[in-house]
Design an enzyme around this catalytic site. Structure first.
Site, PDB file in Angstrom:
ATOM      1  CE  LYS A 159       0.705  -6.967 -11.211  1.00 13.36           C
ATOM      2  NZ  LYS A 159       1.868  -7.164 -10.395  1.00 13.36           N
ATOM      3  CE  LYS A 188       0.703   0.540  -8.904  1.00 11.68           C
ATOM      4  NZ  LYS A 188       0.844  -0.715  -8.155  1.00 11.68           N
ATOM      5  CE  LYS A 196       8.588  -3.093  -6.764  1.00  5.54           C
ATOM      6  NZ  LYS A 196       7.502  -3.756  -6.045  1.00  5.54           N
TER       7      LYS A 196
HETATM    8  P1  TYM Z   1       4.635  -3.486  -4.157  1.00  4.60           P
HETATM    9  O1  TYM Z   1       6.001  -4.047  -4.211  1.00  4.60           O
HETATM   10  O2  TYM Z   1       3.877  -3.342  -5.423  1.00  4.60           O
HETATM   11  O3  TYM Z   1       4.691  -2.095  -3.461  1.00  4.60           O
HETATM   12  C1  TYM Z   1       5.310  -1.919  -2.209  1.00  4.60           C
HETATM   13  C2  TYM Z   1       4.568  -0.844  -1.455  1.00  4.60           C
HETATM   14  O4  TYM Z   1       4.589   0.369  -2.197  1.00  4.60           O
HETATM   15  C3  TYM Z   1       3.264   0.855  -2.407  1.00  4.60           C
HETATM   16  N1  TYM Z   1       3.207   1.460  -3.734  1.00  4.60           N
HETATM   17  C4  TYM Z   1       2.918   2.738  -3.957  1.00  4.60           C
HETATM   18  N2  TYM Z   1       2.622   3.747  -3.125  1.00  4.60           N
HETATM   19  C5  TYM Z   1       2.385   4.961  -3.683  1.00  4.60           C
HETATM   20  N3  TYM Z   1       2.427   5.186  -5.025  1.00  4.60           N
HETATM   21  C6  TYM Z   1       2.725   4.198  -5.890  1.00  4.60           C
HETATM   22  N4  TYM Z   1       2.768   4.429  -7.190  1.00  4.60           N
HETATM   23  C7  TYM Z   1       2.996   2.908  -5.360  1.00  4.60           C
HETATM   24  N5  TYM Z   1       3.316   1.718  -5.926  1.00  4.60           N
HETATM   25  C8  TYM Z   1       3.438   0.852  -4.916  1.00  4.60           C
HETATM   26  C9  TYM Z   1       2.386  -0.379  -2.322  1.00  4.60           C
HETATM   27  O5  TYM Z   1       1.061  -0.048  -1.991  1.00  4.60           O
HETATM   28  C10 TYM Z   1       3.080  -1.184  -1.254  1.00  4.60           C
HETATM   29  O6  TYM Z   1       2.691  -0.760   0.021  1.00  4.60           O
HETATM   30  N6  TYM Z   1       2.000  -7.288  -2.534  1.00  4.60           N
HETATM   31  C11 TYM Z   1       2.831  -6.218  -2.116  1.00  4.60           C
HETATM   32  C12 TYM Z   1       4.045  -6.661  -1.310  1.00  4.60           C
HETATM   33  C13 TYM Z   1       3.679  -7.481  -0.124  1.00  4.60           C
HETATM   34  C14 TYM Z   1       3.059  -7.017   1.064  1.00  4.60           C
HETATM   35  C15 TYM Z   1       2.901  -8.169   1.886  1.00  4.60           C
HETATM   36  C16 TYM Z   1       2.614  -5.767   1.477  1.00  4.60           C
HETATM   37  C17 TYM Z   1       3.885  -8.812   0.024  1.00  4.60           C
HETATM   38  N7  TYM Z   1       3.409  -9.252   1.243  1.00  4.60           N
HETATM   39  C18 TYM Z   1       2.294  -8.079   3.135  1.00  4.60           C
HETATM   40  C19 TYM Z   1       2.020  -5.683   2.749  1.00  4.60           C
HETATM   41  C20 TYM Z   1       1.856  -6.824   3.556  1.00  4.60           C
HETATM   42  C21 TYM Z   1       3.328  -5.493  -3.341  1.00  4.60           C
HETATM   43  O7  TYM Z   1       3.382  -6.010  -4.406  1.00  4.60           O
HETATM   44  O8  TYM Z   1       3.766  -4.280  -3.088  1.00  4.60           O
END
Ligand code: TYM
Length: 357
Positions: A143, A224, A227
């Site tokens: 990033k 990947k 969003k």
């Molecule tokens: P985020 O918002 O990017 O994604 C949320 C969850 O979705 C999973 N994910 C995916 N799984 C499969 N294929 C994909 N293409 C894909 N894209 C995203 C991510 O692995 C995630 O589990 N930092 C985190 C949010 C967060 C969090 C936390 C997670 C904040 N605090 C504490 C766990 C524990 C994030 O940006 O996820």
């Protein structure tokens, strides 16, 4: 020890829910298998990747675990956000979680910023985290690449994530593949904290689904599905209109083959088959049989139907929830109160150990 603690926590949460009409959560007072926490950040539209890799796992855990699921709106500030859009998207995420199957009566479903303890623990953890380790995080490197100015929040992002997890002393963190490194860092932070201040935390374990933990972009299956991808053709939003869904899936990039067969080296078709498999519960062999003698185009049309049918009731439920803002606000308030009961207890313990009045 963890069993006893878990049991005590369960009672506390159930008692709390009793005061706040969490009726279903009170049905049986059996010991839970542990505590889980997870979340998704509001930096863009919630995607099918988020659902398959994360939210669909969460919905299976609310019966057996003390479950905390949050809308991670503070994390989204590392990107530029329009305040009006962010406010609306936060509400919409919350409604989408429910529409996707998370029952606020069976877990603490909350918005991160409504539990101020996250930001407070974040500060404490900032002071035990080596900068070098944060700089080595893959997500930070990706990033910050080609950025003229990098804000400190981007570097500290995994520290706030660790605060999210540790506030609830979670045993498990159900996530997609891309978050594994952040949870490993969180495990290190537990050691740093406990060595310096005494045993407060335990190391959480990531829970990663064997299938669908990394759904790929439809436009570039080597990347990947994300969003925050500026190319919206690569991602399926939970709220995409059926016509848009159909178009995106029909256009999905694949190799020049024709036979529908699962092969990891054929990234595009493997990705489409994985989505199909997770959403229908069919194995790859069953899908191959269903599409025997047919071409990639047939799979894409079939998958579009599956995705549209999966998301139709979700979108209807989301619309219904968004039409009643007062109800949504009251659910958010209850969720935040349930989360704070645990979070404030942990923060008190942390401050006690660190000598903070
Ligand atoms: P985020 O918002 O990017 O994604 C949320 C969850 O979705 C999973 N994910 C995916 N799984 C499969 N294929 C994909 N293409 C894909 N894209 C995203 C991510 O692995 C995630 O589990 N930092 C985190 C949010 C967060 C969090 C936390 C997670 C904040 N605090 C504490 C766990 C524990 C994030 O940006 O996820």
């Amino acid at each position: 020890m963890s069993f006893t603690m878990g049991h005590r926590r369960t009672n506390m949460i159930l008692d709390f829910r009793a005061n706040h009409c969490y009726v279903d959560g009170m049905k049986n007072n059996q010991a839970k298998k542990g505590t889980v926490l997870s979340g998704s950040t509001t930096s863009g539209d919630l995607t099918l990747g988020n659902y398959i890799g994360a939210v669909s796992q969460w919905t299976k855990m609310t019966e057996d675990y003390d479950a905390y699921f949050m809308v991670a709106n503070l994390h989204s500030l590392t990107d530029h956000q329009d305040p009006k859009e962010l406010r609306e998207r936060t509400l919409s995420f919350y409604a989408q979680y429910i529409a996707l199957g998370l029952d606020p009566a069976k877990c603490a479903l909350f918005v991160q910023s409504m539990v101020p303890e996250h930001a407070e623990l974040n500060w404490v953890l900032t002071n035990i985290t080596p900068i070098g380790q944060l700089e080595r995080m893959t997500q930070f490197k990706d990033k910050s690449e080609n950025k003229k100015q990098i804000n400190a929040g981007l570097l500290m992002y995994p520290v706030l994530m660790a605060a999210d997890i540790l506030l609830y002393r979670a045993d498990f963190v159900p996530v997609g593949q891309d978050q594994k490194q952040h949870i490993e860092l969180c495990r290190d932070m537990v050691k740093y904290f406990n060595n310096r201040f005494g045993d407060v935390f335990k190391e959480p374990a990531p829970l990663i689904a064997p299938k669908g933990a990394k759904i790929m972009s439809l436009a570039d299956p080597t990347k990947k599905m994300s969003k925050s991808d500026p190319d919206k053709n690569g991602m399926i939003s939970i709220l995409d209109d059926p016509k848009v869904l159909e178009k995106k899936l029909k256009r999905a990039v694949t190799d020049s083959g024709t036979v529908v067969k699962y092969d990891e080296n054929s990234a595009g078709i493997a990705n489409l088959m994985t989505i199909y498999s997770v959403l229908t519960g069919k194995s790859y062999a069953e899908i191959e049989k269903d599409f025997e003698g047919k071409m990639y185009g047939h799979l894409k049309v079939g998958l579009a139907e599956v995705v549209i049918e999966t998301l139709k009731p979700v979108q209807a439920k989301h619309r219904e929830l968004m039409a009643n803002r007062d109800h949504l606000a009251s659910l958010m308030k209850q969720g935040a109160e349930a989360a704070r009961a645990k979070a404030s207890e942990t923060l008190r313990l942390v401050y006690d150990h660190a000598g903070i009045l």
